[in-house]
Design a protein around this motif. Structure first.
Motif, PDB file in Angstrom:
ATOM      1  N   ALA A  93     -11.137 -90.636 -28.857  1.00 34.63           N
ATOM      2  CA  ALA A  93      -9.885 -91.281 -29.274  1.00 34.63           C
ATOM      3  C   ALA A  93      -9.035 -90.320 -30.091  1.00 34.63           C
ATOM      4  O   ALA A  93      -7.799 -90.318 -29.979  1.00 34.63           O
ATOM      5  N   CYS A  94      -9.675 -89.496 -30.905  1.00 35.28           N
ATOM      6  CA  CYS A  94      -8.928 -88.482 -31.672  1.00 35.28           C
ATOM      7  C   CYS A  94      -8.252 -87.490 -30.731  1.00 35.28           C
ATOM      8  O   CYS A  94      -7.081 -87.131 -30.916  1.00 35.28           O
ATOM      9  N   VAL A  95      -8.991 -87.033 -29.733  1.00 34.66           N
ATOM     10  CA  VAL A  95      -8.437 -86.092 -28.757  1.00 34.66           C
ATOM     11  C   VAL A  95      -7.279 -86.731 -28.011  1.00 34.66           C
ATOM     12  O   VAL A  95      -6.202 -86.125 -27.852  1.00 34.66           O
ATOM     13  N   GLY A  96      -7.477 -87.962 -27.536  1.00 41.91           N
ATOM     14  CA  GLY A  96      -6.410 -88.657 -26.828  1.00 41.91           C
ATOM     15  C   GLY A  96      -5.192 -88.902 -27.702  1.00 41.91           C
ATOM     16  O   GLY A  96      -4.050 -88.791 -27.248  1.00 41.91           O
ATOM     17  N   GLY A  97      -5.433 -89.233 -28.971  1.00 44.24           N
ATOM     18  CA  GLY A  97      -4.319 -89.469 -29.878  1.00 44.24           C
ATOM     19  C   GLY A  97      -3.487 -88.233 -30.113  1.00 44.24           C
ATOM     20  O   GLY A  97      -2.250 -88.282 -30.085  1.00 44.24           O
ATOM     21  N   VAL A  98      -4.155 -87.104 -30.343  1.00 46.17           N
ATOM     22  CA  VAL A  98      -3.430 -85.845 -30.540  1.00 46.17           C
ATOM     23  C   VAL A  98      -2.644 -85.482 -29.288  1.00 46.17           C
ATOM     24  O   VAL A  98      -1.471 -85.081 -29.361  1.00 46.17           O
ATOM     25  N   ALA A  99      -3.275 -85.630 -28.129  1.00 44.12           N
ATOM     26  CA  ALA A  99      -2.594 -85.308 -26.874  1.00 44.12           C
ATOM     27  C   ALA A  99      -1.375 -86.204 -26.666  1.00 44.12           C
ATOM     28  O   ALA A  99      -0.324 -85.738 -26.203  1.00 44.12           O
ATOM     29  N   ALA A 100      -1.495 -87.475 -27.017  1.00 48.04           N
ATOM     30  CA  ALA A 100      -0.375 -88.409 -26.846  1.00 48.04           C
ATOM     31  C   ALA A 100       0.795 -88.029 -27.743  1.00 48.04           C
ATOM     32  O   ALA A 100       1.960 -88.095 -27.332  1.00 48.04           O
ATOM     33  N   VAL A 101       0.503 -87.631 -28.976  1.00 44.76           N
ATOM     34  CA  VAL A 101       1.566 -87.264 -29.912  1.00 44.76           C
ATOM     35  C   VAL A 101       2.315 -86.031 -29.415  1.00 44.76           C
ATOM     36  O   VAL A 101       3.544 -85.993 -29.372  1.00 44.76           O
ATOM     37  N   VAL A 102       1.570 -85.005 -29.026  1.00 47.12           N
ATOM     38  CA  VAL A 102       2.198 -83.753 -28.609  1.00 47.12           C
ATOM     39  C   VAL A 102       2.906 -83.901 -27.273  1.00 47.12           C
ATOM     40  O   VAL A 102       4.064 -83.495 -27.102  1.00 47.12           O
ATOM     41  N   ALA A 103       2.234 -84.506 -26.293  1.00 49.51           N
ATOM     42  CA  ALA A 103       2.807 -84.607 -24.952  1.00 49.51           C
ATOM     43  C   ALA A 103       4.021 -85.517 -24.902  1.00 49.51           C
ATOM     44  O   ALA A 103       4.951 -85.286 -24.121  1.00 49.51           O
ATOM     45  N   SER A 104       4.045 -86.561 -25.743  1.00 51.12           N
ATOM     46  CA  SER A 104       5.160 -87.508 -25.709  1.00 51.12           C
ATOM     47  C   SER A 104       6.467 -86.878 -26.176  1.00 51.12           C
ATOM     48  O   SER A 104       7.542 -87.440 -25.952  1.00 51.12           O
ATOM     49  N   ILE A 105       6.390 -85.727 -26.805  1.00 48.85           N
ATOM     50  CA  ILE A 105       7.600 -85.013 -27.213  1.00 48.85           C
ATOM     51  C   ILE A 105       8.333 -84.470 -25.995  1.00 48.85           C
ATOM     52  O   ILE A 105       9.562 -84.358 -25.984  1.00 48.85           O
ATOM     53  N   PHE A 106       7.585 -84.181 -24.934  1.00 49.59           N
ATOM     54  CA  PHE A 106       8.153 -83.487 -23.791  1.00 49.59           C
ATOM     55  C   PHE A 106       8.236 -84.337 -22.524  1.00 49.59           C
ATOM     56  O   PHE A 106       9.109 -84.091 -21.686  1.00 49.59           O
ATOM     57  N   VAL A 107       7.328 -85.300 -22.356  1.00 49.13           N
ATOM     58  CA  VAL A 107       7.282 -86.052 -21.100  1.00 49.13           C
ATOM     59  C   VAL A 107       7.250 -87.551 -21.372  1.00 49.13           C
ATOM     60  O   VAL A 107       7.083 -87.991 -22.514  1.00 49.13           O
ATOM     61  N   SER A 108       7.379 -88.331 -20.307  1.00 52.83           N
ATOM     62  CA  SER A 108       7.432 -89.789 -20.415  1.00 52.83           C
ATOM     63  C   SER A 108       6.045 -90.356 -20.694  1.00 52.83           C
ATOM     64  O   SER A 108       5.026 -89.696 -20.449  1.00 52.83           O
ATOM     65  N   PRO A 109       5.982 -91.618 -21.173  1.00 53.62           N
ATOM     66  CA  PRO A 109       4.680 -92.238 -21.462  1.00 53.62           C
ATOM     67  C   PRO A 109       3.756 -92.292 -20.257  1.00 53.62           C
ATOM     68  O   PRO A 109       2.548 -92.071 -20.395  1.00 53.62           O
ATOM     69  N   LEU A 110       4.293 -92.565 -19.072  1.00 53.19           N
ATOM     70  CA  LEU A 110       3.434 -92.638 -17.895  1.00 53.19           C
ATOM     71  C   LEU A 110       2.858 -91.265 -17.549  1.00 53.19           C
ATOM     72  O   LEU A 110       1.709 -91.154 -17.109  1.00 53.19           O
ATOM     73  N   THR A 111       3.651 -90.231 -17.746  1.00 53.99           N
ATOM     74  CA  THR A 111       3.127 -88.883 -17.522  1.00 53.99           C
ATOM     75  C   THR A 111       2.047 -88.552 -18.545  1.00 53.99           C
ATOM     76  O   THR A 111       1.031 -87.939 -18.205  1.00 53.99           O
ATOM     77  N   VAL A 112       2.270 -88.972 -19.777  1.00 51.51           N
ATOM     78  CA  VAL A 112       1.247 -88.774 -20.815  1.00 51.51           C
ATOM     79  C   VAL A 112      -0.041 -89.481 -20.413  1.00 51.51           C
ATOM     80  O   VAL A 112      -1.139 -88.921 -20.520  1.00 51.51           O
ATOM     81  N   ALA A 113       0.083 -90.714 -19.930  1.00 52.26           N
ATOM     82  CA  ALA A 113      -1.098 -91.475 -19.509  1.00 52.26           C
ATOM     83  C   ALA A 113      -1.821 -90.761 -18.373  1.00 52.26           C
ATOM     84  O   ALA A 113      -3.064 -90.719 -18.335  1.00 52.26           O
ATOM     85  N   GLY A 114      -1.066 -90.194 -17.445  1.00 51.53           N
ATOM     86  CA  GLY A 114      -1.690 -89.454 -16.355  1.00 51.53           C
ATOM     87  C   GLY A 114      -2.438 -88.228 -16.837  1.00 51.53           C
ATOM     88  O   GLY A 114      -3.547 -87.933 -16.372  1.00 51.53           O
ATOM     89  N   LEU A 115      -1.837 -87.519 -17.774  1.00 49.37           N
ATOM     90  CA  LEU A 115      -2.503 -86.341 -18.333  1.00 49.37           C
ATOM     91  C   LEU A 115      -3.787 -86.724 -19.060  1.00 49.37           C
ATOM     92  O   LEU A 115      -4.800 -86.022 -18.977  1.00 49.37           O
ATOM     93  N   LEU A 116      -3.745 -87.842 -19.768  1.00 47.30           N
ATOM     94  CA  LEU A 116      -4.945 -88.303 -20.462  1.00 47.30           C
ATOM     95  C   LEU A 116      -6.028 -88.710 -19.471  1.00 47.30           C
ATOM     96  O   LEU A 116      -7.227 -88.534 -19.733  1.00 47.30           O
ATOM     97  N   GLY A 117      -5.607 -89.255 -18.335  1.00 45.00           N
ATOM     98  CA  GLY A 117      -6.579 -89.590 -17.307  1.00 45.00           C
ATOM     99  C   GLY A 117      -7.287 -88.354 -16.773  1.00 45.00           C
ATOM    100  O   GLY A 117      -8.508 -88.353 -16.567  1.00 45.00           O
ATOM    101  N   VAL A 118      -6.517 -87.292 -16.564  1.00 42.91           N
ATOM    102  CA  VAL A 118      -7.114 -86.032 -16.117  1.00 42.91           C
ATOM    103  C   VAL A 118      -8.064 -85.483 -17.186  1.00 42.91           C
ATOM    104  O   VAL A 118      -9.172 -85.012 -16.877  1.00 42.91           O
TER     105      VAL A 118
END
Length: 598
Positions: free
Chosen positions: A478-503
């Motif tokens: 959850a910590c890893v996913g949270g950090v990734a969501a914060v950083v990635a959401s600066i550049f891409v849409s929420p659905l893209t963030v969700a896809g990256l987290l899935g990968v």
């Protein structure tokens, strides 16, 4: 040996952990201007925490500028004195004030707190400090030894440039960022656990006799019991850690004409030994290692420690030996080890600028939540090839003397050195273990079947519970996913963030699955729980972000808030599991291994 001016290329390590990389000038002083020097004059192995030594106060710099006449000013240049002050100056504590801005991410009514974001600029100090050091180094006299590590040569200014260019890759690795931030929050828990008074050198509560975790002469490039020369006074989980390398007579860590491939470093693939009897609690042997060093670490690393071994030696005393060669770990969780037994080989995995051993003693098995404990090694020979650190070494022995008068044969490399029956170490020393441990003769390549029998009949009870392992890794995920969501959401849409987290969730188990060092059935179960738990934690955050992207709820917060909340919740879960492990292992250790008399 003549003292050399340091040319450190400061590198950030685990959390970022910091590493000053020193380049010697030798006698060719005219080339010094082409190299950059470390921020604090120390050689800190890259990344071993971007946050070294606490903030003394801005007043210390002002006082220096107003001094008119002191003994120091009579013997040292202004640049040299400023270098010492810069080493003691650490504004990283100010970064904590940036946490006051977090409520503004959740509640729009508290947007005024965003003003505290300015304190995040304190994180730039590790990048500004080397430039300041480079300027001050130009004004230092060629024959003036300022720091104990000035004699050590660990590379060219180009290696600092390699590190600088690799920084953006770190922000693309959520596993590293999550571990970095967990260290900061873990410091708060450590301070609370010790009621604000963490262990100090001289505290007479050591339960075990420790030897150096290697044979032969090695060099301390980072670490001390003193704040001024410590590995990283803050965060506290690495306060008393050490970084060790092997140097030649000129202070170089590899031959002058050799390329920066890992095999060319003197310490690479050297045996790493258990510092005392104990039980292995945790290992990792599947992290990636680049073929080159020279400021470069693997961008896809999964753990800032790289490959590591954690051994419990007594209740609340664990050693951590990190940055080992992939595939070199010879022990597994639950296995009883003996003092001097080989547990792995020195490597370049994790947050590392070049091959070295990161060693520390800590009060619990979870690296991010632990408090570093000061450690004095027994039967040590040492010398100061450069300037001697102006610090006092506490002695923990009952007799009150340092054992220096004992008639012992010193190793050939340190034949003119000093012997101590028990001693703290400090950056700049060359050190070696004196004597021979009978346990070192034990075969370190036992067959898996023999090791499984030893685990089954020995220390099997003294290992982490499956439930706490799974829960802790879910929290970490959850910590890893949270950090990734914060950083990635600066550049891409929420659905893209969700896809990256899935990968990321799909890839998360790969490193643990690739770890083939575990043969015991319980150990294999533990590895599977770690892999699945991490993937589950990341997937849960991805699902939350996907829900937000699909429904666009009118809830007054966005993906960044979701990410921060997921990180904090994951940290709480991980901390709860870690505290349970600490308590359970402390109780179960009694009767499994009898600690050696300290």
């Amino acid at each position: 040996m003549s003292a050399r001016s340091p040319e450190a290329a400061m590198i950030v390590l685990d959390s970022r952990m910091v590493v000053d990389r020193s380049s010697r000038t030798g006698e060719n002083r005219e080339t010094a201007g082409d190299r950059s020097s470390g921020a604090d004059g120390r050689v800190n192995m890259q990344y071993e925490t971007q946050f070294t030594k606490p903030l003394r106060s801005f007043r210390s710099i002002v006082e220096l500028m107003t001094e008119n006449s002191t003994a120091e000013s009579a013997t040292a240049s202004l640049a040299a004195r400023l270098r010492r002050r810069v080493r003691s100056f650490e504004p990283m504590y100010l970064a904590f004030l940036g946490l006051l801005a977090i409520p503004s991410y959740v509640f729009d009514s508290l947007a005024v707190l965003e003003v505290f974001e300015i304190f995040y600029l304190a994180f730039l100090w590790p990048f500004v400090a080397p430039l300041l050091e480079a300027v001050l180094q130009r004004g230092t006299d060629a024959d003036e030894a300022v720091e104990p590590t000035d004699w050590i040569d660990m590379g060219h200014w180009s290696e600092y440039a390699v590190w600088l260019l690799s920084i953006p890759l770190t922000f693309l690795n959520p596993f590293v960022l999550a571990q970095d931030f967990r260290q900061w929050l873990g410091t708060l828990l450590a301070l609370a656990r010790h009621r604000g008074s963490v262990p100090e050198a001289g505290d007479a509560d050591r339960q075990v006799s420790y030897r150096l975790p290697f044979d032969g002469a090695w060099t301390v490039v980072n670490g001390s019991h003193s704040r001024d020369y410590s590995h990283s006074w803050f965060p506290v989980n690495q306060r008393y850690a050490y970084d060790f390398v092997i140097t030649d007579a000129e202070g170089s860590t590899r031959p002058d004409s050799a390329a920066a491939t890992v095999e060319n470093y003197y310490c690479y693939d050297e045996p790493i030994l258990a510092p005392a009897d104990g039980v292995v609690i945790d290992t990792f042997d599947g992290d990636l290692e680049p073929s080159r060093a020279g400021g470069f670490s693997h961008p896809l690393k999964r753990d800032i420690r790289g490959n590591y071994v954690v051994i419990q030696h007594a209740p609340d005393e664990y050693s951590c030996l990190a940055h080992l060669v992939p595939g070199s770990v010879t022990v597994e969780p639950g296995e009883r080890v003996e003092r001097g037994q080989r547990v792995g080989r020195c490597g370049h995995s994790g947050n590392s600028s070049e091959p070295h051993l990161h060693f520390q003693l800590q009060d619990q098995p979870n690296f991010a939540l632990a408090t570093s404990r000061p450690i004095a090694f027994d039967d040590v020979a040492f010398e100061w090839p450069g300037a001697e650190a102006p610090i006092t070494e506490p002695y923990l022995g009952a007799s009150g003397d340092d054992g220096g008068a004992r008639n012992v044969a010193l190793p050939g490399d340190l034949a003119d050195g000093t012997y101590r029956a028990r001693a703290f170490l400090t950056a700049g020393q060359r050190v070696a273990h004196v004597g021979h441990d009978a346990d070192a003769d034990r075969a370190d390549s036992d067959a898996p079947d023999d090791r499984r029998r030893e685990i089954a009949t020995g220390a099997k009870a003294n290992r982490r519970r499956p439930a706490s392992v799974a829960l802790g890794r879910i929290g970490f995920g959850a910590c890893v996913g949270g950090v990734a969501a914060v950083v990635a959401s600066i550049f891409v849409s929420p659905l893209t963030v969700a896809g990256l987290l899935g990968v990321a969730a799909a890839a998360a188990p790969l490193a643990r699955i690739a770890d083939r060092s575990i043969h015991d059935a319980d150990g294999r179960l533990e590895r599977r729980l770690e892999a699945v738990g991490t993937a589950a934690g990341i997937a849960a955050v991805g699902a939350a972000v996907a829900w937000y992207g699909l429904t666009d709820p009118a809830v007054g917060f966005g993906p960044r808030t979701l990410g921060v909340s997921a990180f904090l919740l994951g940290f709480i879960v991980d901390a709860a599991a870690g505290e349970y492990d600490r308590r359970q292992l402390r109780e179960s250790f009694r009767g499994v291994v009898s600690p050696a008399t300290a």
